[in-house]
Scaffold this motif. Structure first.
Motif, PDB file in Angstrom:
ATOM      1  N   THR A  15       4.396 -34.459  23.621  1.00 38.11           N
ATOM      2  CA  THR A  15       4.953 -34.990  25.013  1.00 38.11           C
ATOM      3  C   THR A  15       5.479 -34.106  25.577  1.00 38.11           C
ATOM      4  O   THR A  15       5.414 -34.525  27.070  1.00 38.11           O
ATOM      5  N   ARG A  16       5.987 -33.318  25.610  1.00 41.42           N
ATOM      6  CA  ARG A  16       6.003 -32.455  26.462  1.00 41.42           C
ATOM      7  C   ARG A  16       5.073 -32.153  27.200  1.00 41.42           C
ATOM      8  O   ARG A  16       5.229 -31.656  28.566  1.00 41.42           O
ATOM      9  N   LEU A  17       4.219 -31.929  26.496  1.00 36.77           N
ATOM     10  CA  LEU A  17       2.905 -31.050  27.497  1.00 36.77           C
ATOM     11  C   LEU A  17       2.295 -32.011  27.797  1.00 36.77           C
ATOM     12  O   LEU A  17       0.785 -31.916  28.269  1.00 36.77           O
ATOM     13  N   ARG A  18       2.695 -33.639  27.793  1.00 28.52           N
ATOM     14  CA  ARG A  18       1.755 -35.067  28.247  1.00 28.52           C
ATOM     15  C   ARG A  18       0.519 -34.747  27.385  1.00 28.52           C
ATOM     16  O   ARG A  18      -1.081 -35.498  27.953  1.00 28.52           O
ATOM     17  N   LEU A  19       0.630 -34.532  25.959  1.00 23.75           N
ATOM     18  CA  LEU A  19      -0.389 -34.871  25.295  1.00 23.75           C
ATOM     19  C   LEU A  19      -0.386 -36.255  24.502  1.00 23.75           C
ATOM     20  O   LEU A  19      -0.878 -35.993  23.313  1.00 23.75           O
ATOM     21  N   SER A  20      -0.556 -37.050  25.421  1.00 24.39           N
ATOM     22  CA  SER A  20      -0.460 -38.876  24.977  1.00 24.39           C
ATOM     23  C   SER A  20      -0.837 -39.261  23.577  1.00 24.39           C
ATOM     24  O   SER A  20      -0.757 -39.574  22.678  1.00 24.39           O
ATOM     25  N   THR A  21      -2.397 -38.963  24.151  1.00 27.76           N
ATOM     26  CA  THR A  21      -3.246 -39.220  22.939  1.00 27.76           C
ATOM     27  C   THR A  21      -3.568 -39.105  21.683  1.00 27.76           C
ATOM     28  O   THR A  21      -3.452 -39.203  20.757  1.00 27.76           O
ATOM     29  N   ILE A  22      -3.328 -37.981  21.920  1.00 25.53           N
ATOM     30  CA  ILE A  22      -3.202 -36.865  20.991  1.00 25.53           C
ATOM     31  C   ILE A  22      -2.138 -37.054  19.493  1.00 25.53           C
ATOM     32  O   ILE A  22      -2.072 -37.255  18.668  1.00 25.53           O
ATOM     33  N   ARG A  23      -0.603 -37.550  20.251  1.00 24.38           N
ATOM     34  CA  ARG A  23       0.507 -37.583  19.867  1.00 24.38           C
ATOM     35  C   ARG A  23      -0.182 -38.536  19.440  1.00 24.38           C
ATOM     36  O   ARG A  23       0.527 -39.410  17.509  1.00 24.38           O
ATOM     37  N   ASP A  24      -0.423 -40.068  20.049  1.00 22.32           N
ATOM     38  CA  ASP A  24      -0.221 -41.231  19.712  1.00 22.32           C
ATOM     39  C   ASP A  24      -1.417 -41.114  17.967  1.00 22.32           C
ATOM     40  O   ASP A  24      -1.563 -42.074  17.714  1.00 22.32           O
ATOM     41  N   ASN A  25      -2.366 -40.316  18.268  1.00 22.56           N
ATOM     42  CA  ASN A  25      -3.492 -40.516  17.661  1.00 22.56           C
ATOM     43  C   ASN A  25      -3.433 -39.424  16.317  1.00 22.56           C
ATOM     44  O   ASN A  25      -4.538 -38.852  15.929  1.00 22.56           O
ATOM     45  N   LEU A  26      -2.602 -39.050  16.117  1.00 28.16           N
ATOM     46  CA  LEU A  26      -2.263 -37.843  15.422  1.00 28.16           C
ATOM     47  C   LEU A  26      -3.195 -37.687  13.683  1.00 28.16           C
ATOM     48  O   LEU A  26      -3.609 -36.674  13.549  1.00 28.16           O
ATOM     49  N   ASN A  27      -2.821 -38.468  13.009  1.00 25.17           N
ATOM     50  CA  ASN A  27      -3.387 -38.786  12.378  1.00 25.17           C
ATOM     51  C   ASN A  27      -4.313 -39.004  11.461  1.00 25.17           C
ATOM     52  O   ASN A  27      -5.200 -38.730  10.990  1.00 25.17           O
ATOM     53  N   VAL A  28      -4.703 -39.636  12.577  1.00 28.26           N
ATOM     54  CA  VAL A  28      -6.545 -40.041  13.361  1.00 28.26           C
ATOM     55  C   VAL A  28      -7.174 -38.586  12.858  1.00 28.26           C
ATOM     56  O   VAL A  28      -8.323 -38.405  12.627  1.00 28.26           O
ATOM     57  N   PHE A  29      -6.930 -37.993  14.216  1.00 27.63           N
ATOM     58  CA  PHE A  29      -8.103 -37.199  14.769  1.00 27.63           C
ATOM     59  C   PHE A  29      -7.300 -36.066  13.377  1.00 27.63           C
ATOM     60  O   PHE A  29      -8.077 -35.539  13.316  1.00 27.63           O
ATOM     61  N   LEU A  30      -6.377 -35.828  13.184  1.00 29.58           N
ATOM     62  CA  LEU A  30      -6.017 -34.796  11.785  1.00 29.58           C
ATOM     63  C   LEU A  30      -7.026 -35.254  10.842  1.00 29.58           C
ATOM     64  O   LEU A  30      -7.619 -34.670   9.982  1.00 29.58           O
ATOM     65  N   GLU A  31      -7.032 -36.375  10.453  1.00 27.54           N
ATOM     66  CA  GLU A  31      -8.477 -36.443   9.267  1.00 27.54           C
ATOM     67  C   GLU A  31      -9.681 -36.614   9.279  1.00 27.54           C
ATOM     68  O   GLU A  31     -10.563 -36.254   8.612  1.00 27.54           O
ATOM     69  N   GLU A  32      -9.549 -36.331  11.014  1.00 27.29           N
ATOM     70  CA  GLU A  32     -10.938 -36.794  11.485  1.00 27.29           C
ATOM     71  C   GLU A  32     -11.779 -35.026  10.815  1.00 27.29           C
ATOM     72  O   GLU A  32     -12.640 -34.581  10.340  1.00 27.29           O
ATOM     73  N   VAL A  33     -10.590 -34.372  11.843  1.00 30.59           N
ATOM     74  CA  VAL A  33     -11.064 -32.837  11.813  1.00 30.59           C
ATOM     75  C   VAL A  33     -10.815 -32.218   9.988  1.00 30.59           C
ATOM     76  O   VAL A  33     -11.585 -31.643   9.819  1.00 30.59           O
ATOM     77  N   ALA A  34     -10.348 -32.849   9.183  1.00 28.00           N
ATOM     78  CA  ALA A  34     -10.404 -33.194   7.796  1.00 28.00           C
ATOM     79  C   ALA A  34     -11.700 -33.131   7.143  1.00 28.00           C
ATOM     80  O   ALA A  34     -12.637 -32.229   5.927  1.00 28.00           O
ATOM     81  N   ARG A  35     -11.402 -33.531   7.681  1.00 27.66           N
ATOM     82  CA  ARG A  35     -12.765 -35.053   6.998  1.00 27.66           C
ATOM     83  C   ARG A  35     -14.284 -33.772   7.264  1.00 27.66           C
ATOM     84  O   ARG A  35     -15.277 -33.397   6.721  1.00 27.66           O
ATOM     85  N   GLN A  36     -13.943 -33.371   8.422  1.00 31.83           N
ATOM     86  CA  GLN A  36     -15.965 -32.767   9.262  1.00 31.83           C
ATOM     87  C   GLN A  36     -15.204 -31.174   8.776  1.00 31.83           C
ATOM     88  O   GLN A  36     -16.130 -30.628   9.344  1.00 31.83           O
ATOM     89  N   LYS A  37     -14.351 -30.862   8.016  1.00 36.75           N
ATOM     90  CA  LYS A  37     -13.901 -29.717   7.600  1.00 36.75           C
ATOM     91  C   LYS A  37     -13.588 -28.771   9.375  1.00 36.75           C
ATOM     92  O   LYS A  37     -14.944 -27.542   8.898  1.00 36.75           O
ATOM     93  N   MET A  38     -13.470 -29.330  10.048  1.00 41.17           N
ATOM     94  CA  MET A  38     -13.671 -28.942  11.245  1.00 41.17           C
ATOM     95  C   MET A  38     -12.738 -26.748  11.257  1.00 41.17           C
ATOM     96  O   MET A  38     -12.024 -26.998  10.695  1.00 41.17           O
ATOM     97  N   PRO A  39     -13.513 -25.522  11.661  1.00 38.38           N
ATOM     98  CA  PRO A  39     -12.728 -24.460  11.703  1.00 38.38           C
ATOM     99  C   PRO A  39     -12.278 -25.036  12.731  1.00 38.38           C
ATOM    100  O   PRO A  39     -11.781 -25.890  13.929  1.00 38.38           O
ATOM    101  N   LEU A  40     -10.845 -23.706  13.177  1.00 31.96           N
ATOM    102  CA  LEU A  40      -9.435 -24.194  13.935  1.00 31.96           C
ATOM    103  C   LEU A  40     -10.453 -23.936  15.420  1.00 31.96           C
ATOM    104  O   LEU A  40      -9.782 -24.571  16.297  1.00 31.96           O
ATOM    105  N   GLU A  41     -10.928 -23.571  16.077  1.00 29.79           N
ATOM    106  CA  GLU A  41     -12.246 -23.169  17.571  1.00 29.79           C
ATOM    107  C   GLU A  41     -12.586 -24.664  17.698  1.00 29.79           C
ATOM    108  O   GLU A  41     -11.819 -25.084  18.612  1.00 29.79           O
ATOM    109  N   GLN A  42     -12.763 -25.504  16.916  1.00 26.13           N
ATOM    110  CA  GLN A  42     -13.731 -26.386  17.087  1.00 26.13           C
ATOM    111  C   GLN A  42     -12.818 -27.964  17.117  1.00 26.13           C
ATOM    112  O   GLN A  42     -13.054 -28.907  17.855  1.00 26.13           O
TER     113      GLN A  42
END
Ligand code: ADP
Ligand code: MG
Length: 260
Positions: A15-42
């Motif tokens: 919120t402080r960083l004004r990254l509201s899209t990441i904040r509001d969809n965090l679980n969905v995005f983290l699941e996608e990161v895990a599903r695609q086994k993305m390395p940190l930079e990606q």
């Protein structure tokens, strides 16, 4: 000393960083990161891209509202085959909006129904998408607003409103002749925008007839001088698209009648 933020609270930090899209969809995005086994930079790139995409979409939605387009029209929706006097390559070139970056002007001239407003709206939407502030106004409304503002001693404010957007689209100039005073106000606006912002004008009269629109050949010449200096002019000929549709449905009706 109390820390300025709580590093254990991700939501709060986002919120402080004004990254509201990441904040509001965090679980969905983290699941996608895990599903695609993305390395940190990606993963970081993926999250940033999501945030920026939604931010850009919101900006576009807002800017489309501010532009006040009277309808939704797109270049994809323009039937170039039905309108051979329009050069598709030229319109595609104009859609890249380099003319707007250079503060050039553009005129679409031709009889009613041939697609002038359609192309103006389509190019305006393209300009908004590419980040150029845009305002669409009919010539009648623009003149009425300037005349009213002058009466109320608010001309300066009104002129700045229309001088501000990077692209001003003035639709249907010339359908009604203008009083001389109104012509002067129009001239003031054109002068103010000259070499600072683009004007796209649609109208039914060629430059040779602008003396009649403004009831003053000298004023018309001064306006045209500014508009034609860095200018693209697209003359559209042919029959009204509306009537063409009607004609072809008449023909269908006729051939249906012929069948019976
Ligand atoms: P103008 O501004 O030249 O009077 P418009 O742009 O308002 O004409 O066109 C009239 C209607 O016909 C609009 O609904 C527009 O979308 C449609 N139209 C005109 N020309 C075309 C075309 N070549 N392809 C698709 N639709 C068109
Ligand atoms: Mg029109």
């Amino acid at each position: 000393m109390t820390p300025a933020f709580d590093s254990s609270n991700l939501e709060d930090m986002l919120t402080r960083l004004r990254l509201s899209t990441i904040r509001d969809n965090l679980n969905v995005f983290l699941e996608e990161v895990a599903r695609q086994k993305m390395p940190l930079e990606q993963s970081l790139k993926y999250l940033c891209a999501q945030e920026l995409t939604r931010r850009n979409n919101r900006r576009i939605t807002m800017a489309m509202k501010i532009a006040h387009f009277p309808c939704v029209r797109t270049l994809e929706g323009f039937n170039f085959e039905a309108q051979p006097s329009v050069d598709k390559a030229q319109i595609q070139e104009l859609a890249a909006c380099r003319w707007i970056a250079n503060s050039d002007s553009l005129l679409f001239l031709g009889p009613p129904g041939v697609g002038k407003t359609h192309l103006a709206v389509a190019l305006g939407r393209q300009a908004v998408t590419l980040g150029y502030s845009t305002l669409f106004v009919s010539a009648v409304e623009l003149i009425a607003k300037l005349v009213q503002a002058q009466k109320r001693s608010k001309l300066e404010e009104e002129l700045s409103k229309y001088a501000k957007p990077k692209l001003l689209i003035i639709d249907e100039l010339g359908y009604l002749p203008l009083e001389r005073d109104a012509g002067h106000l129009f001239f003031q606006l054109v002068s103010r925008r000259y070499e600072r912002g683009s004007i796209l004008i649609t109208g039914n009269r060629g430059p040779g007839e602008w003396g009649d629109i403004f009831n003053d050949p000298v004023l018309a010449a001064a306006i045209l001088d500014r508009l034609l200096h860095h200018n693209y002019c697209v003359i559209i000929r042919g029959d009204s698209y509306r009537l063409k549709d009607r004609r072809s449905s008449d023909n269908i009706q006729k051939s249906e009648n012929d069948l019976t």
